[in-house]
Design a protein around this motif. Structure first.
Motif, PDB file in Angstrom:
ATOM      1  N   GLY A   9      -7.162  -5.375  18.796  1.00 40.79           N
ATOM      2  CA  GLY A   9      -7.290  -6.214  19.976  1.00 40.79           C
ATOM      3  C   GLY A   9      -8.596  -6.949  20.149  1.00 40.79           C
ATOM      4  N   ALA A  10      -9.506  -6.892  19.166  1.00 39.40           N
ATOM      5  CA  ALA A  10     -10.746  -7.666  19.248  1.00 39.40           C
ATOM      6  C   ALA A  10     -10.438  -9.114  18.890  1.00 39.40           C
ATOM      7  CB  ALA A  10     -11.800  -7.088  18.306  1.00 39.40           C
ATOM      8  N   MET A  11     -10.997 -10.059  19.659  1.00 37.92           N
ATOM      9  CA  MET A  11     -10.516 -11.438  19.595  1.00 37.92           C
ATOM     10  C   MET A  11     -11.637 -12.442  19.353  1.00 37.92           C
ATOM     11  SD  MET A  11      -7.998 -11.306  22.960  1.00 37.92           S
ATOM     12  CE  MET A  11      -9.402 -11.178  24.077  1.00 37.92           C
ATOM     13  N   GLY A  12     -11.286 -13.494  18.642  1.00 32.32           N
ATOM     14  CA  GLY A  12     -12.118 -14.669  18.551  1.00 32.32           C
ATOM     15  C   GLY A  12     -13.275 -14.570  17.575  1.00 32.32           C
ATOM     16  N   HIS A  13     -14.114 -15.586  17.620  1.00 32.44           N
ATOM     17  CA  HIS A  13     -15.227 -15.717  16.683  1.00 32.44           C
ATOM     18  C   HIS A  13     -16.198 -14.544  16.746  1.00 32.44           C
ATOM     19  CE1 HIS A  13     -14.724 -19.946  15.258  1.00 32.44           C
ATOM     20  NE2 HIS A  13     -14.037 -20.056  16.374  1.00 32.44           N
ATOM     21  N   THR A  14     -16.389 -13.985  17.920  1.00 34.61           N
ATOM     22  CA  THR A  14     -17.351 -12.889  18.052  1.00 34.61           C
ATOM     23  C   THR A  14     -16.705 -11.613  18.573  1.00 34.61           C
ATOM     24  OG1 THR A  14     -18.054 -13.855  20.166  1.00 34.61           O
ATOM     25  CG2 THR A  14     -19.399 -14.350  18.228  1.00 34.61           C
ATOM     26  N   GLN A  15     -15.379 -11.522  18.448  1.00 36.01           N
ATOM     27  CA  GLN A  15     -14.614 -10.291  18.583  1.00 36.01           C
ATOM     28  C   GLN A  15     -14.809  -9.554  19.910  1.00 36.01           C
ATOM     29  OE1 GLN A  15     -12.362  -8.996  15.543  1.00 36.01           O
ATOM     30  NE2 GLN A  15     -12.359 -11.144  16.137  1.00 36.01           N
ATOM     31  N   PHE A  16     -14.391 -10.201  20.978  1.00 35.40           N
ATOM     32  CA  PHE A  16     -14.384  -9.588  22.308  1.00 35.40           C
ATOM     33  C   PHE A  16     -13.077  -8.831  22.519  1.00 35.40           C
ATOM     34  CE2 PHE A  16     -17.999 -12.033  23.138  1.00 35.40           C
ATOM     35  CZ  PHE A  16     -18.454 -11.881  24.437  1.00 35.40           C
ATOM     36  N   ILE A  17     -13.150  -7.650  23.130  1.00 35.74           N
ATOM     37  CA  ILE A  17     -11.931  -7.037  23.627  1.00 35.74           C
ATOM     38  C   ILE A  17     -11.608  -7.679  24.977  1.00 35.74           C
ATOM     39  CG2 ILE A  17     -12.099  -4.838  22.398  1.00 35.74           C
ATOM     40  CD1 ILE A  17     -13.242  -3.633  25.002  1.00 35.74           C
ATOM     41  N   PRO A  18     -10.363  -7.576  25.461  1.00 33.45           N
ATOM     42  CA  PRO A  18      -9.980  -8.284  26.684  1.00 33.45           C
ATOM     43  C   PRO A  18     -10.833  -7.973  27.906  1.00 33.45           C
ATOM     44  CG  PRO A  18      -8.013  -7.678  25.483  1.00 33.45           C
ATOM     45  CD  PRO A  18      -9.175  -7.036  24.753  1.00 33.45           C
ATOM     46  N   THR A  19     -11.187  -6.705  28.131  1.00 34.47           N
ATOM     47  CA  THR A  19     -11.979  -6.391  29.320  1.00 34.47           C
ATOM     48  C   THR A  19     -13.365  -7.027  29.258  1.00 34.47           C
ATOM     49  OG1 THR A  19     -12.558  -4.282  28.285  1.00 34.47           O
ATOM     50  CG2 THR A  19     -10.803  -4.245  29.949  1.00 34.47           C
TER      51      THR A  19
ATOM     52  N   MET B 258     -19.936   6.895  20.734  1.00 32.30           N
ATOM     53  CA  MET B 258     -19.636   5.465  20.682  1.00 32.30           C
ATOM     54  C   MET B 258     -19.199   4.993  22.058  1.00 32.30           C
ATOM     55  SD  MET B 258     -19.639   2.941  18.591  1.00 32.30           S
ATOM     56  CE  MET B 258     -19.575   3.675  16.956  1.00 32.30           C
ATOM     57  N   VAL B 259     -19.674   3.812  22.435  1.00 32.57           N
ATOM     58  CA  VAL B 259     -19.286   3.264  23.718  1.00 32.57           C
ATOM     59  C   VAL B 259     -18.373   2.075  23.505  1.00 32.57           C
ATOM     60  CG1 VAL B 259     -21.393   4.012  24.875  1.00 32.57           C
ATOM     61  CG2 VAL B 259     -21.346   1.785  23.775  1.00 32.57           C
ATOM     62  N   PHE B 260     -17.615   1.742  24.527  1.00 31.74           N
ATOM     63  CA  PHE B 260     -16.661   0.645  24.422  1.00 31.74           C
ATOM     64  C   PHE B 260     -16.995  -0.434  25.449  1.00 31.74           C
ATOM     65  CE2 PHE B 260     -14.181   4.432  23.095  1.00 31.74           C
ATOM     66  CZ  PHE B 260     -13.975   4.057  21.791  1.00 31.74           C
ATOM     67  N   THR B 261     -18.284  -0.840  25.517  1.00 29.75           N
ATOM     68  CA  THR B 261     -18.670  -1.816  26.524  1.00 29.75           C
ATOM     69  C   THR B 261     -18.206  -3.215  26.176  1.00 29.75           C
ATOM     70  OG1 THR B 261     -20.802  -2.042  25.413  1.00 29.75           O
ATOM     71  CG2 THR B 261     -20.687  -0.521  27.275  1.00 29.75           C
ATOM     72  N   ARG B 262     -17.986  -3.519  24.910  1.00 29.35           N
ATOM     73  CA  ARG B 262     -17.585  -4.872  24.540  1.00 29.35           C
ATOM     74  C   ARG B 262     -16.211  -4.894  23.890  1.00 29.35           C
ATOM     75  NH1 ARG B 262     -17.773  -7.642  19.773  1.00 29.35           N
ATOM     76  NH2 ARG B 262     -18.809  -5.866  18.889  1.00 29.35           N
ATOM     77  N   ARG B 263     -16.014  -4.090  22.856  1.00 27.21           N
ATOM     78  CA  ARG B 263     -14.740  -4.113  22.163  1.00 27.21           C
ATOM     79  C   ARG B 263     -14.505  -2.763  21.530  1.00 27.21           C
ATOM     80  NH1 ARG B 263     -15.198  -4.971  16.458  1.00 27.21           N
ATOM     81  NH2 ARG B 263     -17.283  -5.569  15.816  1.00 27.21           N
ATOM     82  N   PHE B 264     -13.279  -2.481  21.179  1.00 24.28           N
ATOM     83  CA  PHE B 264     -12.949  -1.214  20.548  1.00 24.28           C
ATOM     84  C   PHE B 264     -13.475  -1.221  19.128  1.00 24.28           C
ATOM     85  CE2 PHE B 264      -9.766   1.211  17.998  1.00 24.28           C
ATOM     86  CZ  PHE B 264     -10.163   2.453  18.431  1.00 24.28           C
ATOM     87  N   MET B 265     -14.379  -0.317  18.811  1.00 28.68           N
ATOM     88  CA  MET B 265     -14.999  -0.310  17.498  1.00 28.68           C
ATOM     89  C   MET B 265     -14.192   0.533  16.542  1.00 28.68           C
ATOM     90  SD  MET B 265     -17.420  -2.267  18.072  1.00 28.68           S
ATOM     91  CE  MET B 265     -18.031  -2.137  16.397  1.00 28.68           C
TER      92      MET B 265
END
Length: 382
Positions: A197-207, A1-8
């Motif tokens: 820590g995933a945020m908002g309508h489309t669940q972005f992590i902060p980075t 698993m990769v964490f390029t967008r958010r923690f899955m």
């Protein structure tokens, strides 16, 4: 698993999150999914935050930002409980799609696309990602904004950073979250999301937010938390575009469909033995940059097709290991619920609610309480 967008985390994407030496005796809480994420006093956490402030300052985080961020933040035991007790499981593609492209999710998606058509068309014109694809990501990530998460992000990710199991990862997310606050995109009181820590309508992590979020409304803030989903939808399109989205090319489709025959696919997949086969193009792999899962990418693609007016898959998945088709499982759920043993819906996916309903029925009849579906049980229920 990769964490390029958010923690899955396990599951469908699928559902969210006084000074640094707090010395606090009170607590704050955020109810999410029937759980209460409450902060409690923790001397070790307070000591860690004091040390972290120095590291944050070295990375350009101001004292004022740190004070504002941690004024109401604290240690959240429930976050650690969730992190420690993630259920490891596998879900068949048939079950996944029964949830990801359910009738309700399709109908809500069509309504959302219609409601935000002009905005989504403008986003598509700028980034090249079709409106129905962006809408499908929105539908899977937060059920079109209905399930964005209400856990205070600073408390959640600072708790996970302090805990240390993935301390380096979560400390990087905490630094990124503080940069978001310092940039003025959102005040700490409104920075909420999932427990991880995933945020908002489309669940972005902060980075990922720092790397890809955009201010499409032009108000000077990249607000993915607002009831207005514009910035969040545009940020998703920007993410997919920068990940290599190919304009005017489909994600793929079921073998034999018009989309699958529109060019030379990269490969053909059959994720579930005996089930439908899918011819996929480059954009399939771009969707996987958002969540590195074949099922997720097929789920987004198929939901997008359904939102645009397409029909269900033509291929059959056949019976499961118990000899039950999805229609059998739906009938079982319907009959249990009609008898007063509520399964919480009839989607054909056997989960904890259905298993509990089966056990309750078995108990009422003096049968062994297995909680397992079967054709015999379906026959018993008539």
């Amino acid at each position: 698993m990769v964490f390029t967008r958010r923690f899955m985390i396990a599951g469908l994407a699928g559902a969210a999150l006084a000074g640094c030496s707090t010395g606090r005796t009170g607590s704050s809480s955020a109810p999410t999914g029937g759980r209460t994420y409450q902060t409690v006093g923790n001397a070790g956490y307070d000591t860690w935050i004091a040390s972290f402030r120095q590291r944050a300052a070295a990375q350009g985080i101001s004292g004022a930002t740190l004070d504002a961020a941690f004024r109401s933040a604290g240690y959240m035991p429930m976050v650690i409980e969730r992190d420690r007790n993630q259920t490891e499981f596998t879900r068949t593609l048939e079950d996944y799609l029964a949830i990801a492209a359910s009738d309700e999710r399709v109908s809500k998606g069509r309504a959302a696309l219609s409601r935000h058509r002009s905005t989504l068309n403008a986003i598509e014109a700028r980034y090249g990602v079709p409106a129905n694809v962006v809408t499908a990501v929105w539908g899977l990530e937060s059920f079109y904004g209905e399930r964005r998460g209400d856990v205070p992000v600073i408390s959640a990710i600072s708790t996970l950073a302090y805990d240390g199991r993935r301390g380096s990862f979560f400390e990087s997310q905490l630094i990124a979250a503080l940069k978001i606050l310092q940039n003025g995109d959102i005040p700490a009181s409104r920075m909420t999301g999932s427990w991880a820590g995933a945020m908002g309508h489309t669940q972005f992590i902060p980075t990922s937010y720092l790397a890809y979020a955009v201010d499409f409304t032009g108000d000077g803030r990249r607000d993915i938390w607002s009831d207005d989903p514009t910035d969040a939808l545009a940020s998703t399109a920007a993410y997919l575009s920068r990940s290599g989205w190919v304009r005017s090319q489909p994600w793929g489709g079921e073998v034999g469909s018009a989309a699958a025959n529109s060019g030379t696919p990269l490969r053909v997949l059959q994720p579930q033995p005996g089930g439908p086969r899918f011819a996929v193009f480059r954009n399939f792999d771009v969707i996987k940059r958002y969540n590195n899962s074949d099922s997720y990418a097929i789920g987004v693609g198929h939901l997008a097709d359904r939102i645009a007016g397409g029909g269900p898959l033509q291929g059959s998945f056949g019976p499961d290991a118990r000899g039950m088709t999805i229609d059998d499982r739906k009938a079982l759920q319907q009959r249990l619920t009609a008898r007063g043993f509520d399964t919480g819906g009839a989607d054909g996916v056997i989960g904890p609610n259905t298993e509990s309903a089966i056990r309750d029925y078995q108990r009422s009849r003096g049968l062994p309480e297995t909680g397992e579906p079967s054709l015999e049980l379906l026959r018993q229920l008539g």
